[in-house]
Design a protein around this motif. Structure first.
Motif, mmCIF file in Angstrom:
data_model
loop_
_atom_site.group_PDB
_atom_site.id
_atom_site.type_symbol
_atom_site.label_atom_id
_atom_site.label_comp_id
_atom_site.label_asym_id
_atom_site.label_seq_id
_atom_site.Cartn_x
_atom_site.Cartn_y
_atom_site.Cartn_z
ATOM 1 N N LEU A 25 0.810 -1.205 0.000
ATOM 2 C CA LEU A 25 0.000 0.000 0.000
ATOM 3 C C LEU A 25 0.849 1.263 0.000
ATOM 4 O O LEU A 25 1.767 1.385 0.814
ATOM 5 N N PRO A 26 0.530 2.226 -0.870
ATOM 6 C CA PRO A 26 1.230 3.513 -0.813
ATOM 7 C C PRO A 26 0.789 4.282 0.431
ATOM 8 O O PRO A 26 -0.231 3.948 1.058
ATOM 9 N N LEU A 27 1.535 5.320 0.799
ATOM 10 C CA LEU A 27 1.234 6.090 2.007
ATOM 11 C C LEU A 27 -0.160 6.699 1.994
ATOM 12 O O LEU A 27 -0.756 6.906 3.050
ATOM 13 N N GLU A 28 -0.701 6.977 0.818
ATOM 14 C CA GLU A 28 -2.027 7.591 0.721
ATOM 15 C C GLU A 28 -3.154 6.625 1.064
ATOM 16 O O GLU A 28 -4.298 7.045 1.253
ATOM 17 N N VAL A 29 -2.869 5.344 1.132
ATOM 18 C CA VAL A 29 -3.859 4.347 1.543
ATOM 19 C C VAL A 29 -3.681 4.149 3.047
ATOM 20 O O VAL A 29 -2.713 3.544 3.490
ATOM 21 N N GLN A 30 -4.603 4.722 3.812
ATOM 22 C CA GLN A 30 -4.453 4.804 5.260
ATOM 23 C C GLN A 30 -5.449 3.917 5.997
ATOM 24 O O GLN A 30 -6.565 3.713 5.550
ATOM 25 N N HIS A 31 -4.981 3.422 7.149
ATOM 26 C CA HIS A 31 -5.835 2.680 8.084
ATOM 27 C C HIS A 31 -6.513 1.486 7.401
ATOM 28 O O HIS A 31 -7.725 1.253 7.542
ATOM 29 N N ALA A 32 -5.742 0.723 6.637
ATOM 30 C CA ALA A 32 -6.281 -0.408 5.872
ATOM 31 C C ALA A 32 -6.634 -1.580 6.789
ATOM 32 O O ALA A 32 -5.921 -1.869 7.747
ATOM 33 N N TRP A 55 -2.351 -12.298 2.472
ATOM 34 C CA TRP A 55 -3.206 -13.476 2.633
ATOM 35 C C TRP A 55 -2.339 -14.678 2.285
ATOM 36 O O TRP A 55 -1.763 -14.734 1.190
ATOM 37 N N THR A 56 -2.197 -15.664 3.205
ATOM 38 C CA THR A 56 -1.356 -16.837 2.951
ATOM 39 C C THR A 56 -2.107 -18.115 3.276
ATOM 40 O O THR A 56 -3.112 -18.110 3.980
ATOM 41 N N GLY A 57 -1.541 -19.228 2.783
ATOM 42 C CA GLY A 57 -2.045 -20.540 3.130
ATOM 43 C C GLY A 57 -3.223 -21.012 2.316
ATOM 44 O O GLY A 57 -3.797 -22.056 2.594
ATOM 45 N N GLY A 58 -3.580 -20.255 1.305
ATOM 46 C CA GLY A 58 -4.699 -20.662 0.464
ATOM 47 C C GLY A 58 -4.267 -21.627 -0.616
ATOM 48 O O GLY A 58 -3.102 -22.018 -0.710
ATOM 49 N N ASN A 59 -5.209 -22.022 -1.429
ATOM 50 C CA ASN A 59 -4.927 -22.915 -2.554
ATOM 51 C C ASN A 59 -5.909 -22.573 -3.674
ATOM 52 O O ASN A 59 -6.863 -23.294 -3.915
ATOM 53 N N LEU A 60 -5.643 -21.434 -4.338
ATOM 54 C CA LEU A 60 -6.507 -20.958 -5.409
ATOM 55 C C LEU A 60 -6.038 -21.561 -6.728
ATOM 56 O O LEU A 60 -5.027 -21.155 -7.295
ATOM 57 N N SER A 61 -6.765 -22.544 -7.199
ATOM 58 C CA SER A 61 -6.437 -23.250 -8.442
ATOM 59 C C SER A 61 -6.405 -22.286 -9.619
ATOM 60 O O SER A 61 -7.146 -21.306 -9.653
ATOM 61 N N ASP A 62 -5.579 -22.594 -10.590
ATOM 62 C CA ASP A 62 -5.499 -21.801 -11.819
ATOM 63 C C ASP A 62 -6.831 -21.813 -12.571
ATOM 64 O O ASP A 62 -7.119 -20.920 -13.347
ATOM 65 N N ASP A 63 -7.672 -22.806 -12.304
ATOM 66 C CA ASP A 63 -8.976 -22.924 -12.970
ATOM 67 C C ASP A 63 -10.041 -22.015 -12.362
ATOM 68 O O ASP A 63 -11.169 -21.974 -12.857
ATOM 69 N N HIS A 64 -9.718 -21.312 -11.265
ATOM 70 C CA HIS A 64 -10.690 -20.481 -10.569
ATOM 71 C C HIS A 64 -10.164 -19.067 -10.406
ATOM 72 O O HIS A 64 -8.977 -18.808 -10.589
ATOM 73 N N TYR A 65 -11.061 -18.164 -10.042
ATOM 74 C CA TYR A 65 -10.653 -16.809 -9.685
ATOM 75 C C TYR A 65 -11.168 -16.537 -8.283
ATOM 76 O O TYR A 65 -12.027 -17.251 -7.762
ATOM 77 N N ASP A 66 -10.634 -15.482 -7.660
ATOM 78 C CA ASP A 66 -11.113 -15.100 -6.339
ATOM 79 C C ASP A 66 -10.924 -13.602 -6.161
ATOM 80 O O ASP A 66 -10.262 -12.945 -6.969
ATOM 81 N N GLU A 67 -11.498 -13.091 -5.080
ATOM 82 C CA GLU A 67 -11.415 -11.681 -4.751
ATOM 83 C C GLU A 67 -10.874 -11.535 -3.334
ATOM 84 O O GLU A 67 -11.237 -12.289 -2.441
ATOM 85 N N PHE A 68 -10.016 -10.550 -3.152
ATOM 86 C CA PHE A 68 -9.402 -10.249 -1.866
ATOM 87 C C PHE A 68 -9.821 -8.828 -1.513
ATOM 88 O O PHE A 68 -9.598 -7.900 -2.294
ATOM 89 N N VAL A 69 -10.438 -8.653 -0.343
ATOM 90 C CA VAL A 69 -11.125 -7.406 -0.015
ATOM 91 C C VAL A 69 -10.472 -6.705 1.173
ATOM 92 O O VAL A 69 -10.028 -7.355 2.124
ATOM 93 N N PHE A 70 -10.448 -5.375 1.107
ATOM 94 C CA PHE A 70 -9.955 -4.559 2.215
ATOM 95 C C PHE A 70 -10.703 -3.228 2.207
ATOM 96 O O PHE A 70 -11.340 -2.860 1.212
ATOM 97 N N THR A 71 -10.636 -2.506 3.320
ATOM 98 C CA THR A 71 -11.135 -1.134 3.375
ATOM 99 C C THR A 71 -9.980 -0.237 3.787
ATOM 100 O O THR A 71 -9.030 -0.688 4.455
ATOM 101 N N ALA A 72 -10.073 1.033 3.410
ATOM 102 C CA ALA A 72 -9.045 2.002 3.765
ATOM 103 C C ALA A 72 -9.561 3.406 3.485
ATOM 104 O O ALA A 72 -10.523 3.587 2.734
ATOM 105 N N ARG A 73 -8.917 4.389 4.086
ATOM 106 C CA ARG A 73 -9.174 5.786 3.734
ATOM 107 C C ARG A 73 -8.144 6.177 2.678
ATOM 108 O O ARG A 73 -6.977 5.810 2.781
ATOM 109 N N LEU A 74 -8.605 6.912 1.675
ATOM 110 C CA LEU A 74 -7.728 7.329 0.579
ATOM 111 C C LEU A 74 -7.375 8.800 0.734
ATOM 112 O O LEU A 74 -8.204 9.683 0.516
ATOM 113 N N ALA A 75 -6.133 9.063 1.134
ATOM 114 C CA ALA A 75 -5.630 10.429 1.190
ATOM 115 C C ALA A 75 -5.077 10.756 -0.202
ATOM 116 O O ALA A 75 -5.004 9.887 -1.060
ATOM 117 N N GLY A 76 -4.707 11.979 -0.404
ATOM 118 C CA GLY A 76 -4.157 12.358 -1.703
ATOM 119 C C GLY A 76 -5.030 13.410 -2.362
ATOM 120 O O GLY A 76 -6.036 13.859 -1.799
#
Length: 175
Positions: free
Chosen positions: A60-67, A104-125
């Motif tokens: 995350l760049p510095l402008e992505v705060q409190h993630a 995010w570690t320890g997963g097993n996302l097969s090449d045959d599938h897709y997934d989404e990884f979610v976060f929240t943050a305040r955007l400065a800048g």
């Protein structure tokens, strides 16, 4: 029959372009108002040359705060924090150390599938500024580094491994 050929080629071209765009690590929402709270959804569309994804790192760049990342079943979370050179105010609290990497570690996302990884943050800048989130996808064999930043005027889709990006817009004022 000839008039159908251009339509078929256009449809095929559209399919190839949409699959190519989906092949990158990308953010679902690519713009957000400066100073806003943002829900980031990083899409991972494939593994590394057929190998399953086991770790995803988002720097995350510095402008992505409190993630704050969203937990995923079957994956462990790690937040890497760093001391800030310049503290910022978060609702009356001075923040001098902040999250700089979500892992995010320890997963097993097969090449045959897709997934989404979610976060929240305040955007400065500032409005018009683009924030790049270097994303490293570690697989059972190899890794993909989604870290390329386009030069001024360059289309990020021309890069083999573009970093996911958020462009800041003007904040909307409600009266």
């Amino acid at each position: 029959m000839k008039p159908l050929l251009p339509l078929a080629l256009a449809a095929l071209s559209s399919l190839v372009v949409s699959q190519a765009a989906f092949a990158h690590a990308s953010l679902e929402t690519k713009t957000a108002p400066a100073g806003s709270h943002y829900k980031g959804v990083i899409k991972i569309g494939h593994g590394c040359d057929g190998a399953a994804t086991q770790t995803l790192r988002v720097q995350l760049p510095l402008e992505v705060q409190h993630a704050k990342p969203m937990p995923k079943a079957g994956w462990q979370l790690e937040l890497k924090r760093e001391k800030l050179d310049v503290p910022y105010d978060y609702y009356g609290t001075q923040v001098s150390e902040d999250v700089r990497e979500l892992v995010w570690t320890g997963g097993n996302l097969s090449d045959d599938h897709y997934d989404e990884f979610v976060f929240t943050a305040r955007l400065a800048g500032e409005p018009g500024e683009t924030l790049y989130l270097n994303t490293i996808q570690e697989c059972t064999q190899g890794e993909l580094r989604w870290t390329e930043i386009p030069a001024d005027g360059q289309d990020p889709h021309d890069l083999p491994h573009p970093a996911p990006a958020i462009t800041l817009t003007e904040a909307k004022h409600h009266h």
